[in-house]
Scaffold this active site. Sequence first.
Site, PDB file in Angstrom:
ATOM      1  N   HIS A  66       0.835  -1.210   0.000  1.00 65.40           N
ATOM      2  CA  HIS A  66       0.000   0.000   0.000  1.00 65.40           C
ATOM      3  C   HIS A  66       0.866   1.255   0.000  1.00 65.40           C
ATOM      4  O   HIS A  66       0.396   2.329  -0.341  1.00 65.40           O
ATOM      5  CB  HIS A  66      -0.962   0.002   1.203  1.00 65.40           C
ATOM      6  CG  HIS A  66      -0.269   0.240   2.510  1.00 65.40           C
ATOM      7  ND1 HIS A  66       0.535  -0.711   3.105  1.00 65.40           N
ATOM      8  CD2 HIS A  66      -0.232   1.312   3.323  1.00 65.40           C
ATOM      9  CE1 HIS A  66       1.020  -0.214   4.232  1.00 65.40           C
ATOM     10  NE2 HIS A  66       0.566   1.008   4.378  1.00 65.40           N
ATOM     11  N   ARG A  67       2.114   1.110   0.407  1.00 69.24           N
ATOM     12  CA  ARG A  67       3.092   2.209   0.286  1.00 69.24           C
ATOM     13  C   ARG A  67       4.396   1.626  -0.227  1.00 69.24           C
ATOM     14  O   ARG A  67       4.694   0.444  -0.013  1.00 69.24           O
ATOM     15  CB  ARG A  67       3.348   2.855   1.649  1.00 69.24           C
ATOM     16  CG  ARG A  67       2.135   3.543   2.198  1.00 69.24           C
ATOM     17  CD  ARG A  67       2.435   4.972   2.543  1.00 69.24           C
ATOM     18  NE  ARG A  67       1.216   5.639   2.957  1.00 69.24           N
ATOM     19  CZ  ARG A  67       1.184   6.760   3.666  1.00 69.24           C
ATOM     20  NH1 ARG A  67       2.311   7.305   4.071  1.00 69.24           N
ATOM     21  NH2 ARG A  67       0.047   7.328   3.972  1.00 69.24           N
ATOM     22  N   LYS A  71       9.573  -2.260   3.763  1.00 70.92           N
ATOM     23  CA  LYS A  71      10.684  -2.088   4.703  1.00 70.92           C
ATOM     24  C   LYS A  71      10.639  -3.149   5.780  1.00 70.92           C
ATOM     25  O   LYS A  71       9.568  -3.526   6.259  1.00 70.92           O
ATOM     26  CB  LYS A  71      10.525  -0.695   5.347  1.00 70.92           C
ATOM     27  CG  LYS A  71      11.640  -0.272   6.235  1.00 70.92           C
ATOM     28  CD  LYS A  71      12.701   0.499   5.478  1.00 70.92           C
ATOM     29  CE  LYS A  71      13.950   0.729   6.304  1.00 70.92           C
ATOM     30  NZ  LYS A  71      14.770  -0.485   6.451  1.00 70.92           N
ATOM     31  N   LYS A 107       9.951  -8.440   5.333  1.00 71.43           N
ATOM     32  CA  LYS A 107      10.961  -9.046   6.216  1.00 71.43           C
ATOM     33  C   LYS A 107      11.758 -10.065   5.429  1.00 71.43           C
ATOM     34  O   LYS A 107      11.257 -10.654   4.468  1.00 71.43           O
ATOM     35  CB  LYS A 107      10.264  -9.766   7.381  1.00 71.43           C
ATOM     36  CG  LYS A 107      11.155  -9.965   8.575  1.00 71.43           C
ATOM     37  CD  LYS A 107      11.174  -8.718   9.423  1.00 71.43           C
ATOM     38  CE  LYS A 107      11.977  -8.834  10.669  1.00 71.43           C
ATOM     39  NZ  LYS A 107      11.647  -7.724  11.578  1.00 71.43           N
TER      40      LYS A 107
HETATM   41  N1  GLU Z   1      14.195  -5.305  12.264  1.00 71.66           N
HETATM   42  C1  GLU Z   1      13.637  -4.140  12.861  1.00 71.66           C
HETATM   43  C2  GLU Z   1      12.168  -4.367  13.182  1.00 71.66           C
HETATM   44  O1  GLU Z   1      11.732  -5.472  13.380  1.00 71.66           O
HETATM   45  C3  GLU Z   1      13.928  -2.887  12.057  1.00 71.66           C
HETATM   46  C4  GLU Z   1      13.343  -2.810  10.691  1.00 71.66           C
HETATM   47  C5  GLU Z   1      13.833  -1.607   9.885  1.00 71.66           C
HETATM   48  O2  GLU Z   1      14.531  -0.778  10.418  1.00 71.66           O
HETATM   49  O3  GLU Z   1      13.473  -1.568   8.703  1.00 71.66           O
HETATM   50  O4  GLU Z   1      11.421  -3.455  13.337  1.00 71.66           O
END
Ligand code: GLU
Length: 473
Positions: A66-67, A71, A107
């Site tokens: 959606h964005r 990340k 992830k």
């Molecule tokens: N691994 C971290 C989390 O679970 C950081 C993720 C990030 O900074 O993109 O939030």
Amino acid sequence: MKKLVEPNFYESVMQNFDKAAALTNHAKGLLDQIRECNSIYQMNFPVKFGNQYEVIEAYRIQHSHHRAPTKGGIRFSEHVSQEEVMALAALMTFKCALVDVPFGGAKGGVKINHKKYSVDQLEKITRRYTVELIRKGFIGPSVDVPAPDYGTGSREMAWILDTYRTFAKDEIDAVGCVTGKPVAQNGIRGRTEATGRGVYYGIRELLKQEDEMKAIGLTPGIAGKTMVIQGLGNVGSYTASISKEEGDAKIIGIAEYDGTIYNPDGINVQKLISYKKSNGKVSGFPGGKLLKGKDDWLSIKCDILVPAALESTIHIGNAKKVKAKIIAEAANGPVTAKAEELLLKKGIIILPDMYLNAGGVTVSYFEWLKNLSHMRFGRMDKRFNENTNLNLVNLVEKMTGKKVSKANKKLLTKGGDEIDLVRSGLEETMLNAFHNIREVKNRRKKVNDYRAAAFINAIDKVAGDYMMMGIFP
Ligand code: GLU
């Protein structure tokens, strides 16, 4: 009596999602779209060690588009599975939405025990994994941006950047392809401590709420409150040290894989961190008693229990032993959905992972912005602010005829460095998100816990994005 069946991590996250989704007014189709993982890339790649090949299983999962970019961290652990990474990717979507970080969730996971490999071998694995991501278009500053997670850190992020740059040599924003990099290699000050610092801000804010504290029989304020932390990795170490140094909390228990150090008078956190660094374990530390039982850490009577290691550490098999008044989820998914039901019934307040550990991705967002702007925060305005402040102090001196001491002048005129701005941005983010969640919890009659409130808040935001795109009118 009905037998309680323990859900696995992914099922736990989905059960929590469904529970909260049922309390929203969004259409079923929209909720289904928000719930499911959008892209799943499972890979098996060979890495040559000496004259042997080893086939490595790995994943990158983008939960929500959606964005953009998506990340989320990359985990090196032998427990990695598709469902684990799916659960973690989903949590990233809701985490980013909660703290208004404009990313979709993702992830990555590499199924290895990182402790069994040499640095050279880890570098080979990391670089080859990055190449796989490049090949399939699963990495890039505007596509998908990894970061550290369990078993990885700034060293691995530097390898990822270097590999990416080799393939994208003309891409002006290439350094934004990954966050959590070393400061000297386009990283940002304050990223390493960010998750632990965010955990501290979240706990401190909850403890300021007089009504909540009254309900659990605590006086408001973090100072003097007893805390037990499970895990002395990056998140656990910073949560412990910052809570002690800035909040004056009393850390009475710290658990690691080889046991729990317990000291009712308070542990010297810095000493324990250095002890673990040099000995690789906590047992033998002279500043406390060693408890050897697997669940001893969660049975300690304390005000705040902070699981800061892996998922599902508090489950229906041990939840009854918890004697804390607050559980602060620094790890992702440390409390299973069924254990949570038991704990909430006991009146324990749970600060949920997707809010409490969002400090890491928040500062990752700052790092990404820094990379795209090609400039350090504070470079343009630090001196300007210092000069403006100095003019003001000089004027006050002139008008009152009184001199401000040199030390006070320095304090009053100081402009923000990168680290000051990052910390203040993080604090602002964590406090805002806390009050947004609390507002949902207080306004909605059927919502009695922070996790459901956080989910509702996050689902509403993601749903709003989809509706703006006109996909779900
Ligand atoms: N691994 C971290 C989390 O679970 C950081 C993720 C990030 O900074 O993109 O939030």
